[in-house]
Structures are given as structure tokens and as C-alpha cells.
Design an enzyme around this catalytic site. Structure first.
Site, PDB file in Angstrom:
ATOM      1  N   GLU A   1      30.050  25.274  35.807  1.00  0.00           N
ATOM      2  CA  GLU A   1      29.835  26.337  36.786  1.00  0.00           C
ATOM      3  C   GLU A   1      31.054  26.542  37.666  1.00  0.00           C
ATOM      4  OE1 GLU A   1      25.996  25.589  38.583  1.00  0.00           O
ATOM      5  OE2 GLU A   1      25.001  26.286  36.767  1.00  0.00           O
TER       6      GLU A   1
ATOM      7  N   ILE B   1      22.906  23.130  25.711  1.00  0.00           N
ATOM      8  CA  ILE B   1      22.811  24.597  25.667  1.00  0.00           C
ATOM      9  C   ILE B   1      24.164  25.217  25.319  1.00  0.00           C
ATOM     10  CG2 ILE B   1      20.886  24.569  27.279  1.00  0.00           C
ATOM     11  CD1 ILE B   1      22.792  25.440  29.504  1.00  0.00           C
ATOM     12  N   GLY B   2      24.966  24.405  24.631  1.00  0.00           N
ATOM     13  CA  GLY B   2      26.323  24.838  24.309  1.00  0.00           C
ATOM     14  C   GLY B   2      27.342  24.077  25.125  1.00  0.00           C
ATOM     15  N   THR B   3      26.808  23.223  25.994  1.00  0.00           N
ATOM     16  CA  THR B   3      27.618  22.487  26.943  1.00  0.00           C
ATOM     17  C   THR B   3      28.288  21.269  26.330  1.00  0.00           C
ATOM     18  OG1 THR B   3      25.440  21.642  27.506  1.00  0.00           O
ATOM     19  CG2 THR B   3      26.439  23.176  29.041  1.00  0.00           C
TER      20      THR B   3
ATOM     21  N   GLY C   1      21.847  29.756  27.684  1.00  0.00           N
ATOM     22  CA  GLY C   1      20.815  29.827  28.714  1.00  0.00           C
ATOM     23  C   GLY C   1      21.379  30.388  30.000  1.00  0.00           C
TER      24      GLY C   1
ATOM     25  N   GLY D   1      31.190  17.954  37.117  1.00  0.00           N
ATOM     26  CA  GLY D   1      30.757  18.985  36.183  1.00  0.00           C
ATOM     27  C   GLY D   1      31.768  20.105  36.229  1.00  0.00           C
TER      28      GLY D   1
END
Lengths: 316, 213, 734
Positions: free
Chosen positions: C694, C470-472, C243, C691
Site C-alpha cells: 500500500e 491475492i497476488g501479493t 482484491g 509492508g
């Protein structure tokens, strides 16, 4: 993709005959370019003649010491052939620099020669393109044209020929064997296969309607040190910005053809003659008639520098 | 078993398999079903027979059907992915008679009598192929969408090295290609992974290649 | 559960399962082709018809006439949806342009029709028979031109400008100054799975199997667009093939599949055609950034100024490229300004680390340039300008800030000391070798997130939340969280995600997903633990859940006993109560890169990459590492090749497929090293995590740019750094 009828030809004669019967047909072999374009309706044959069963998938020695490469020899197989690797390394190298492993496993020798440009305006059917819709204009000339031709182009079209293999074939002086729908065969020097765009960029080769490539013949090996240098933004699976195919003899003489700069593999006898003088002289001759745009003018120094690098490598 | 919709997947697999069996019969019927414009310029359906993952399959297809869509839509083998449909990403990689190809750029009717292997034919969740197991171990994926293509490509790619097929980065065309990272990376470059699992994928392939050697 | 005081010791701290590098629990499905994505739901909609999208052929104007005669008559066609036939449609809260254009056209390849047919082949063919006449209008397509008309525009409701002290005075007075313009291009998410949806109606209720990062947002926007109640929309997105922000929103596939299914009276599936995606969907907007730095001779920043210009459709948002500059370095006098121009290009919107990704591409090159001017090592320059407080609000501390530790460790591990300060000094055969580094920075927001946890009679713990993976690695870290909390092995946990019938989670975006969603699961597990101890008659406060047992004092009872008489279920929401306002919660890192630049052709190839990250507790080092290497790969694309080429005459992105929009391939990416500093952040959540997905892209492109400069001496300030830009200033090789 427009609906089409489909038939499988069993021999070159049968294929050519089918093509004569159906002027709206196309031959399909690997299909890696044709189907891509059919999905976008840039190609829209009403009939497909599958030529994969044509037993044109062999590489054979010719009587004069060359090699005859069947039209259906897959790019992987041609690149891996021991004789090609030994005597025509520039061809192996060019093939291996192109596309991906998956595509090379399907793409054929003839299909590679006949692949169409990757100009993005050619691919977008909303845009004017003289190659796709003759007379509609060229969107690339004043548009995004970093990838486009710097030499040999015209006011009607500045698209490049995207093949790597063809550039090597050109430097090797290969020739193309064909059969036409009447069963007549002919041999076309690779230099003459692709046309420059002029006013009719939609006509890309000298092949007649229904004429089928059956083989490409490589003349007797020339020896020398053989190089294919492909320059691109990403490291693999990308078309060339510039490529250099060169054969350099111990005395400094040799031949060079460029890819990524013109509507066809770009080689000039006069430029070959400059080889002993070095890259600057060769590039100067190859680009004597160059008309770059603002965005692709870098290809001139880039090609010269790539050639210089190749010549330095050849000297060891 | 820890899993996401594991029970759902189990159930779904069974349904898909059942539907697949039926699909062989229903595909032509579906395609022939008349729509408002049926009959106008409709290309006749063509038969093709090949084996997929060892099973013989007889299909009657619109000639325009790519091998990819035949697998996904007619046979419900959706493990093979459609990422671009134009040979630009590699997500649709399958093995055709053992050779890796982009199934989006070939027509199903062009392949009578061939043997096709998809990711489903390599292994299953409870019996992973060594390459599949290595991808899990090395986290050689993220979103998973390019993964079946990467795995099929990797399996065939190792065979290509074994067969002595050179690559763009093979230094000596006369020598046998080596199993280096540079070789693996070049040879896998037709499989794009936007999640960027490349470094892990190469680790996974290296492990499998090492155990083969 | 309200999280408004710092976390103390809790069951997660045991790290029996959380923090372990376990394999993904969805791995064996993804690797065997048995994970079914949105277009592959033949189980749910076996009779789905096929929809093919027609995109507008102009960027701005109107549809003058549309002729559907030929398309309707084409074989197999079941229905055609256009703005004219669709009835009144709303526009989603999160959409800038409408998803079905006509008669007004807002951007190139805006969807204007959906053709539904029995087969994919028939739908594709018939779509080409839709004849449309356009009345084009003049549009604005060139940011460099539109920039002069740009207006101040802040993020959400924040002011567009920030000022501290006297920037102008301090900059003018600075002993050493840097004033440079940087540009970043429009970029595409280019996720591997196209936007895709299968839609089915049952009466007035709609089921959507779609590929989407934010289930609850999208339920709302589907309802708003179609003018129906939210509770009639059932949206499921259990597998998302990438995404990166491009699937935060409802896009044309979902709306058109729903409309197509209504028109055709049967389920319809739609996948956006790849050549349509680049102009039809959102992208990361291009930026023009001016950075001014003033410093003392010993390398203390006294003035920091950052202006950013970007463009978007009317009603759109700015690319917030100045965000990190407000927080990353000390400096008494500061100015940031953000300007937004109206452009008629496709819709700009979030892409992985919106704002900071392009902002760091500029700021961290400026820092490298300034270090050069000062004659300071780039690592040392950054160390000298560290701050432990929000520089705009010195009373506000960072919750954790280990930037200097990341940079020191990175320098040591990478062999940074071997870097030659003078560019162009190192050569390896035909390659010029350079080393570069950059700091990494990304905020770590938190978002309210809910989950439901069940314990069944077999002792299986099932987690349900509308969180997406989402692949995370959401499936896996959520399973780890529940396993840790309930004291069961991982294989006793089942995770069900991304169904709008499940409690509303944070969703996947903004790097907030992992921390927020697991914290929501934590909260639900705390409730379930209470239910279990209540049922078993144990003292909740003293109970310990471990090894499938609940222990309290000298009593130890099998967990499964609690569900003997029937399933126990608990649901809760983690709500964040202001710690993130009181403290600045961010993630930090350092990137170190070695490149080779071909002395003849200026081709750049990356040889080594290292990331050192300080991002709170790492919930699963294996999947977290993947997030970072993946982001580094995307950053490599941003540095070297990615650019949506704007045709400023026609107003569209010309290179709209995966051959022409180049993203990195295997051969572009070397082995990548990632080090996570040992960090827990009790101010971030009970998970003490932040996180990394990003953080991994924020700075890496600049590190590459800086390495290229170190290799060649050429400074390119316009991304991507392609060989044509380098060649101009590179001498012919000897």
C-alpha cells in the site's frame, strides 16, 4: 442473451435471402459488438446469420485505381495491407488506433461501420434511451455526457459514433456496396450511410432491413500527407474523445473529418474549403452548429488544437 | 517441490482431465436435461467440431455458448479467464488458427474446423513454454488472473510483429515494425492487468523476443 | 508467541532464503492456467448449476412487485432466490448494506434476485425475465451537496478531530500560507477476477470456494448472514484474482451462491457480472479535502490543517484521508477534522491504502504548492519538515523513519537536479516535459496471526494457515520463512493457504499481511524447532537448523530423523503486545515521476517512474518490487483517468464496466524503477519486516500531479487530471 437459431450462409445472396425469410434476424461476422450487446439484451435477434463464410475477405484493385475492400476483411488485415499503408495511410492509422490487437483480429470492415454507440446510458437497460427504447427519453443530455456529441446531435440523442475507421473512410470518400434481400445491389456514399439522430436515433443508417454490406470501395488515392490523430484519456484501448482524420496537400488544401464529436464521422465541404486558412477557420466551420454541454464543451477547443497540431505536422 | 497446494493441483489436474474426457459425452445430455421450463423457447443444440490444443473436440452446444464458455464450462479448460465477458479486458485471449482473439466475443459454433490454442496448450507446470517461463522469471503477474490472456496475447503478438503488421506507434508504415518497448506496450494494451505488472510483463516478453531474434 | 520486546538476532537474520529474490512458487500454475480460481472448481463441484444475479434498477426505494412467472418457466431454470423466498437473513459484521435487497433497496444494482439454471446461458436469459416494479424514493447522491450536512466521524472509535497547539492562531500568523481544496473521485477496485463463489451443501454444512481476502472474517459473516453456526461454514480461497480491498468482505456472490445451492439442492456457482460489479460491490469513496499550511519564510511548517469530507450509506464509514497528515511532517500547531455525509450511492469501503491513498493525493500536492510559494525545492521543503517523533505526541518515536534518506536517494537517482523550478520550461518535440515528486507514507499495522507447521517422514515441511495470496506473494514468502526457520531448501516446503480449517491468520489487508502472516509462521516454526530438538534430544537453545540438518554442539542430525516415527506438527500464534502503541510503526518512501504533456491536446503520458522505499526487511525483493510497481500503476490510474462518474439524478456510477471505467493499460506505464533501502525494523515483528503493497500507492498520484504542474504550469486540484481540466489554462501551442 435471448435464445436464437443459427445458420451459416454460403453466399451473399443466400445471406440476404435468409434475412428476408427471418425479419427478426441479424447478420453476424466478427461479433465483437453484436455479442457484447446481445449479452445485455440490447440486441436480441431471434436468428443469427453467420456471414463469415461469404468470401468477402479480399482487398482488390478497382479498375479506376482504387481498392475494393471486402466486408469481411478483418481490421488487422486492412490496416496491414501494403496498398492501404502506402496510399491510404489515414485508414491504416485510424484502424490501428482503434480497439485492441485481439479485437482488430476479429472485427470486420462492415461491422466496424455498423458498430453502435458506447453511450453508457445506451448500455444500461435500466435507463431511458431513445436509441435503445424509442420514446423513452435521453438520459445523457442532462446526465454524464463528457464523451458525447457536440454537433449533429438532437434533443432525442447526443450519442457519438465510436468508430475510428469510419472517420478515415469518410475523409477518403469511400463508398459502401450492399445487396438487399431481393438481390438488388447499390452503392452508398459513406457520407450518406449514417443518419443523424433527429427524432429517430434508433435508426442509425440508411440500410434497409436485411440489406448486407458486401464491400467498401476506396476511390483512387488522393496523395497528400495523411494523418489520423486520436485523442483519449488513456494511451490505448480507449474510444476517442476527439479524433482528426486529415489529408493535406502540398498547397495547403485538403480534407478533414472528425471523430468523437458527432453521431457520425463529421466532415463538411465548407470546412474542407477553409483548410488553407488553418485550424481555427476549419474548426469554426465544422462547429458552426455545435451545441456542446457543460461537460463536453472542451471538445471544441480540443478538436481545433488537435487539427492545428496535425496541420503543423503536415507542414513538416 | 515447493508449491502452494501443489499436491492438490496435481490431483486436480488429473481429475479435470478425466472429467474432460467424459464431458464431451455429457455436455449435450446436461444441456438437454429438462428443467421446470424445459422446451419453451429452448434453442436447439448445435454440433461443432474443432481442435483444442491439438486434440479434436466434438461438442453439442447451446448456440449462445461463447467460445470462452465452451472452453471453460464444457471442456473444463479454465486456464482461459473470464474477466469481463465483454471484450474489455483481454483475460479470455486465446489463439484461433494462430491469431489472438477475445474468446468471450465469439460463439463456439462459429468456428468449425479451426484450431484453438489456450494457455494449457502452450505449456504445463513441468514443461513451461518460454513465454510462461519468462513470466515466472520476471514476475510478470501478481494475482495471476489476467496472466493466461497476457501470455497467449504475447505469443501471438510477437508473430504479428514478425509478420510485419504495424501498430498505432509504428512510426513508418512502410517499414518493418521494430521490437521496441513502445511497440510491445501498445500491442499488449488489450490485456489489462489491474495488479499492474506491466513493467515486468514487458521485460518478460522482451527476453523471449530477444531470444527469438 | 507474544511479541512485546524488540526482536533480537534470530534465524531469519541469516537471510539464506528470506530476503532472496526467488521466483514465486505458484508461478508455474498461474502461468499455465492450472491455478484454479473460485468459479473453476469443477473438481470439487462437478455438477454445479449456474447462478445469475439480478441487480436493482433504482438507487433507493422499494420493490413494489416482483413477477417471477416468466423466469421460472424459462428453460433450464432450477430455482430463483429473492429476499422474499430466502427467509430471514442477517447482515455481516463488515457489510453496510445487505447483500440481498428487497423490499427495501439501499443502492443501485444491489442484488435482488439470483436465478439458478442448468447452464450459464439459461440462467442469464432467465434473469432478464424477472419483472420488477419499483417505488423509488428520493436519495442523496451528491457529496458536494451532502457535505453541508456531514457529521464528525472518526476511524473506528477514535475521535473525528485532532488538535495540537493553536492551529487557527498559527495559521493566521504564518508568513506564508496555503489554503486549497482538493477532490478525489469515487474509485473502483476493478480487480480482474470478478467476485465469484462456488457453493455446495452437505446436510447443514456449507462449503464455499470463493475469492476472498479474509477467510476468518468471512466465515463469520457468512454464518451471521445465513443464521448458521460458524463451524458449519467451510470457506476456501486458495487463489484470489485480485482484491485491493474489494474482497475483504463477503459479497453477494457468496451469499447468493449459498442460498441458490440450498434452493436448487445442488452446488451453484456465481460470478458477479462485470457490469454489475461497480455498483453492486464496494468502492473507494470520493473525498473533498481542504488543506491549510502555514510556514515561516525559510520553510518551516508552523500550522498544518486538514479537513476531509466523504460520504457513505447510513451506518457507513468515513474515508480517513487525514491519517497521514497527523504523522508525516513536523509543525507545532495542528488540526485535522473528518466529516461523514450520508449518501445513497453504493457502499463505500476500503480500497488499497484507504485513507492515505486519497489523503496523500491532496497533502503531497499541497506540499508542492507550498514549496512553490516559498521558492523552495520540493525535496528540500520536505527535508526541512521531517520529524523523528509523532508530532502529536513528541514522546512517541517512529520505530524507523528513513523518509529523508528515501528522498535524497530518489533525487540523486532520478536526476532531480535537472528539474527546472519554473514550469513549462522543458520541451521535447510536441511534448511539454515536467518532473514531479512526492513523499510516500503508509502506516504498518500488525495483526495477530496463526499457522501450523508440519514435518513429515520425507522431510517435507508443510505450512497451513488461512492466510490468502491475492497476488501479493504470500505463498512464496511464507515458504521462504519456513525454509529459513527449518533450515531446508525452498523446494522442501509446501504451503497450503486460505482454508478455514487452517489456523486463523492476519489475512490480506491494510498492508499488514506479509509481516503478520510470516511472523505467525515464524512463531509456529519456533515451536516446531522445539519439538524437533526435543525429539532428537538436542539442546534447543543452541540448536542450529541448516542444510537439512540440526546441529547442536558437535552433534549434527538430519532434520528428517525427527519425523522418523511420525509427523511432527506445531501450531502457534504471533500476538503483538503493544510495541506498535509505544512506537509509531510506518513505512516511508519517495516518488519521482517524469511526464510529457502534449502541448496541443494536453494528453498526459508518463515517461519515467521511480520509487524509493523504506519498509523494513524486504522478504522477497522480486515480489515486493511487484507490489510497488503495481501500486504505482494504480496510482497512475488515480492521477490520470480513474473516476466513477456519479449520475446525481439517478444515484449510480454510470461508467460501470471496464471500457467506461478506464484503468491503466500497458501503453500508459513506462519502465518503473524501485529501490528498497536497507532497513530492518526489530520493533515490527520477529521478521523485522513491514509492508509495501500500500505504500506504493500513497503519494504516487501526487507526484504525477506535481510533474504535470511542472510541465505545464497548470495546477489541477480535482482528480483525475484529465486533459479537459488542463486545456482550459494551457495556451495554444506556438
Amino acid at each position: 442473451m435471448k435464445p436464437f437459431t443459427y445458420e451459416r450462409a454460403a453466399s451473399p445472396a443466400e445471406a440476404a435471402e435468409a434475412a428476408a425469410r427471418r425479419p427478426d434476424s441479424k447478420f453476424i461476422a466478427g461479433g465483437t459488438n453484436l455479442l457484447d450487446l446481445m449479452k445485455l439484451q440490447i440486441e436480441a435477434p431471434a436468428h443469427l446469420i453467420d456471414v463469415n463464410a461469404l468470401a468477402l475477405d479480399r482487398i482488390e484493385a478497382t479498375s479506376d485505381g482504387g481498392l475494393r475492400v471486402g466486408a469481411l476483411v478483418r481490421n488487422t488485415d486492412l490496416a496491414a495491407d501494403q496498398r492501404v499503408r502506402r496510399d491510404y495511410a489515414v485508414l491504416s492509422r485510424a484502424l490501428l488506433a482503434g480497439a485492441s490487437g485481439q479485437l482488430r483480429n476479429r472485427a470486420t470492415t462492415a461491422g466496424n461501420l455498423l458498430q453502435r454507440t458506447r453511450c453508457p446510458y445506451f448500455s444500461d437497460t435500466n435507463m431511458a434511451c431513445n436509441k435503445r427504447r424509442p420514446g423513452s427519453g435521453c438520459s445523457a443530455i442532462d446526465g454524464i455526457n463528457r464523451q458525447h456529441a457536440v454537433v449533429g446531435a438532437s434533443a432525442a440523442c447526443i450519442a457519438t459514433h465510436p468508430s475510428d475507421m469510419a472517420v478515415a473512410m469518410r475523409v477518403l470518400d469511400a463508398s459502401v456496396q450492399t445487396v438487399n434481400p431481393k438481390g438488388v445491389t447499390r452503392t452508398i456514399p459513406i457520407a450518406e450511410l449514417h443518419r443523424l439522430p433527429g427524432d429517430t436515433p434508433n435508426v442509425e443508417t440508411v440500410l434497409e432491413a436485411g440489406e448486407l454490406i458486401t464491400a467498401v470501395t476506396l476511390p483512387k488515392p488522393t496523395g497528400g500527407s495523411q494523418h489520423y490523430r486520436k485523442v483519449r484519456d488513456r494511451a490505448s484501448y480507449a474510444f476517442a474523445l476527439v479524433s482528426v482524420a486529415a489529408i493535406v496537400q502540398p498547397d495547403g488544401s485538403g480534407r478533414v473529418a472528425l471523430g468523437g464529436v458527432a453521431p457520425k464521422p463529421w466532415r463538411l465541404d465548407a470546412a474542407d474549403a477553409e483548410m488553407p486558412k488553418g485550424a481555427k477557420a476549419v474548426a469554426g466551420t465544422l462547429f458552426a452548429e455545435a451545441r456542446p454541454t457543460e461537460h463536453n464543451a472542451f471538445k471544441l477547443p480540443l478538436a481545433e488544437r488537435a487539427l492545428a497540431s496535425v496541420l503543423a505536422e503536415a507542414r513538416g | 517441490m515447493a508449491s502452494p497446494p501443489q499436491q492438490e493441483i496435481g490431483r486436480r489436474t488429473v481429475i479435470a482431465a478425466a472429467a474432460t474426457t467424459a464431458a464431451i459425452g455429457t455436455v449435450p445430455a446436461r444441456a438437454q436435461e429438462p428443467g421446470p421450463g424445459a422446451g419453451i423457447n429452448a434453442a436447439p443444440l448445435l454440433n461443432v467440431s474443432f481442435t483444442v490444443n491439438g486434440k479434436p473436440r466434438d461438442l453439442e452446444l447451446d448456440p449462445r455458448t461463447t467460445l470462452l464458455d465452451a472452453l471453460r464450462e464444457a471442456l473444463h479448460l479454465t486456464g482461459t479467464k473470464k474477466g469481463c465477458d465483454h471484450g474489455q479486458c483481454g483475460a479470455c485471449t486465446v489463439l484461433l488458427d494462430g491469431h489472438r482473439i477475445n474468446s468471450c466475443l465469439t460463439l463456439a459454433v462459429m468456428h468449425p474446423g479451426t484450431a484453438i490454442t489456450t494457455v494449457e496448450g502452450l505449456g504445463s507446470p513441468d514443461h513451461l513454454h518460454p513465454m510462461q517461463a519468462a513470466f515466472v522469471k520476471h514476475d510478470g503477474y501478481q494475482c495471476g488472473y489476467c496472466t493466461p490472456g497476457q501470455i497467449c496475447s504475447a505469443v501471438a503478438m510477437l508473430d504479428e510483429i514478425e509478420a510485419g503488421i504495424p501498430s498505432h506507434v509504428t512510426a513508418d508504415l512502410d517499414a518493418r515494425p521494430q521490437l521496441t518497448s513502445a511497440e510491445l506496450r501498445e500491442r499488449m494494451s488489450g490485456n489489462i492487468c489491474r495488479c499492474g505488472a506491466y513493467s515486468n510483463i514487458v521485460d518478460a516478453i522482451t527476453e523471449v523476443a530477444g531470444s527469438k531474434a | 508467541m507474544k511479541f512485546d520486546t524488540p526482536a533480537t538476532t534470530n534465524p531469519i537474520d541469516r537471510l539464506q532464503v528470506v530476503g532472496q529474490p526467488v521466483d514465486r512458487i505458484d508461478g508455474r500454475y498461474k502461468t499455465t492456467g492450472t491455478a484454479h480460481y473460485a468459479y473453476e472448481r469443477q473438481d470439487a463441484a462437478p455438477d454445479a448449476a449456474y447462478g445469475h444475479v439480478v441487480g436493482a434498477a433504482i438507487a433507493k426505494g422499494r420493490i413494489a412487485a416482483m413477477d417471477l412467472t416468466a423466469a421460472k418457466a424459462a428453460p433450464g431454470v432450477l430455482a430463483i432466490v429473492t429476499a422474499e423466498t430466502a427467509g430471514k437473513l442477517g447482515k455481516g459484521e463488515y457489510n453496510t448494506a445487505t447483500l440481498l435487497g428487497g423490499p427495501e433497496i439501499e443502492h443501485y444494482h444491489q442484488a435482488v434476485a439470483l436465478v439458478v439454471a442448468e447452464s450459464f446461458e439459461q440462467a442469464r436469459d432467465a434473469a432478464a425475465l424477472v419483472k420488477i416494479e419499483y417505488a423509488p424514493a428520493k436519495g442523496a447522491y451528491d457529496l458536494a451537496v451532502a457535505r453541508d450536512l456531514a457529521k464528525p466521524s472518526g476511524k473506528d472509535d477514535e475521535p473525528a478531530d485532532s488538535r495540537v497547539g493553536d492551529f487557527d492562531g498559527a495559521f493566521a500568523a504564518a508568513a506564508v500560507q496555503l489554503d486549497a481544496i482538493y477532490t478525489t473521485p469515487d474509485q473502483a477496485h476493478a480487480m480482474m477476477e470478478p467476485h465469484a463463489t462456488t457453493a455446495a451443501w452437505k446436510g447443514d454444512a456449507l462449503s464455499l470456494w470463493t475469492s476472498n481476502q479474509m477467510v476468518a472474517w468471512s466465515v463469520g459473516d457468512v454464518a451471521k448472514t445465513l443464521g448458521m453456526p460458524k463451524d458449519k461454514v467451510h470457506l476456501m480461497s486458495p487463489y484470489v484474482g485480485g482484491g485491493f480491498g474489494g474482497k475483504l468482505w463477503v459479497r453477494a456472490d457468496a451469499v447468493l451462491a449459498a442460498l441458490g445451492a440450498r434452493a436448487a439442492r445442488r452446488p451453484v456457482k456465481v460470478a458477479l457480472q462485470r457490469p454489475l460489479m461497480f455498483n453492486n460491490t464496494t468502492h473507494r469513496p470520493a473525498t473533498i479535502q481542504r488543506i491549510r499550511l502555514g510556514a515561516t519564510k525559510d520553510g518551516r511548517l508552523t500550522a498544518i490543517g486538514h479537513d476531509s469530507w466523504s460520504g457513505d450509506l447510513p451506518g457507513g464509514k468515513p474515508e480517513t484521508a487525514i491519517m497521514q497528515t497527523r504523522l508525516l511532517y513536523a509543525g507545532a500547531n495542528r488540526l485535522t477534522r473528518q466529516r461523514l455525509a450520508e449518501l445513497d450511492l453504493p457502499e463505500g469501503n476500503s480500497m488499497r491504502a484507504p485513507g492515505e491513498a486519497p489523503g496523500m493525493m491532496a497533502l503531497e500536492v499541497a506540499m508542492d504548492e507550498m514549496a512553490g510559494k516559498l521558492g523552495l525545492d520540493p525535496v528540500e521543503f520536505r527535508l526541512r519538515n521531517d520529524t523523528q517523533v509523532d508530532p502529536e505526541h513528541p514522546g512517541r518515536k517512529f520505530s524507523q523513519r528513513q523518509l529523508t534518506e528515501c528522498l535524497r536517494m530518489g533525487a540523486e537517482r532520478f536526476g532531480w537536479a535537472r528539474r527546472k523550478a519554473r514550469p513549462g520550461e522543458v520541451r521535447d518535440g510536441r511534448w511539454l516535459i515536467g518532473l514531479g515528486m512526492a513523499a510516500a507514507y503508509r502506516g504498518a499495522p500488525v495483526v495477530k496471526s496463526a499457522a501450523r507447521v508440519r514435518l513429515d517422514a520425507k522431510g517435507i515441511v508443510t505450512v497451513e494457515t488461512d492466510m490468502t495470496d491475492i497476488g501479493t506473494g504470500s505463498y512464496t514468502i511464507i515458504a521462504q520463512t519456513a525454509a529459513e526457520m527449518m533450515g531446508v531448501p525452498l523446494h522442501r516446503v509446501m504451503v497450503r493457504l486460505a482454508d478455514s480449517k487452517f489456523p486463523v491468520s492476519a489475512g490480506s489487508g491494510g498492508q499488514f499481511g506479509a509481516n503478520s502472516a510470516t511472523a505467525g509462521v515464524y512463531a509456529a516454526c519456533v515451536k516446531l524447532r522445539d519439538a524437533v530438538t526435543g525429539k532428537l534430544g538436542l539442546n534447543a537453545a543452541a540448536a542450529e537448523f541448516a542444510d537439512g540438518k540440526v546441529r547442536s554442539g558437535d552433534r549434527s542430525i538430519a532434520l528428517v530423523e525427527a519425523a522418523r516415527d511420525g509427523e511432527l506438527a506445531a501450531e502457534d500464534t504471533i500476538e503483538f503486545g503493544g510495541l506498535d502503541k509505544k512506537y509509531q510503526i510506518s513505512t516511508f518512501g519517495g516518488y519521482f515521476v517524469e511526464v510529457g504533456v502534449d502541448a496541443a491536446t494536453a494528453e498526459v503520458r508518463i515517461r519515467r517512474m521511480l520509487a524509493v522505499c523504506a519498509a523494513g526487511r524486504i522478504l522477497n525483493p522480486k515480489s515486493a518490487r511487484s507490489q510497488v510497481i503495481g501500486a504505482m500503476t494504480m496510482g497512475a490510474g488515480a492521477a490520470l483517468m480513474e473516476e466513477l462518474a456519479v449520475d446525481t439524478r439517478h444515484g449510480f456510477f454510470v461508467n460501470h464496466d471496464l471500457a467506461a471505467y478506464e484503468v491503466p493499460v500497458h501503453a500508459d506505464i513506462p519502465h518503473q524503477e524501485v529501490i528498497f533501502l536497507d532497513e530492518t525494523d526489530p520493533l515490527s515483528s520477529p521478521m523485522k519486516a513491514k509492508g509495501v503493497g500500500e505504500l506504493g500507492i500513497c503519494g504516487v498520484a501526487a507526484a504525477i500531479a506535481n510533474a504535470i504542474h511542472n510541465a505545464t504550469g497548470v495546477r489541477v486540484r480535482d482528480y483525475p487530471i484529465t486533459l479537459d481540466k488542463l486545456l482550459k489554462e494551457m495556451p495554444a501551442p506556438a
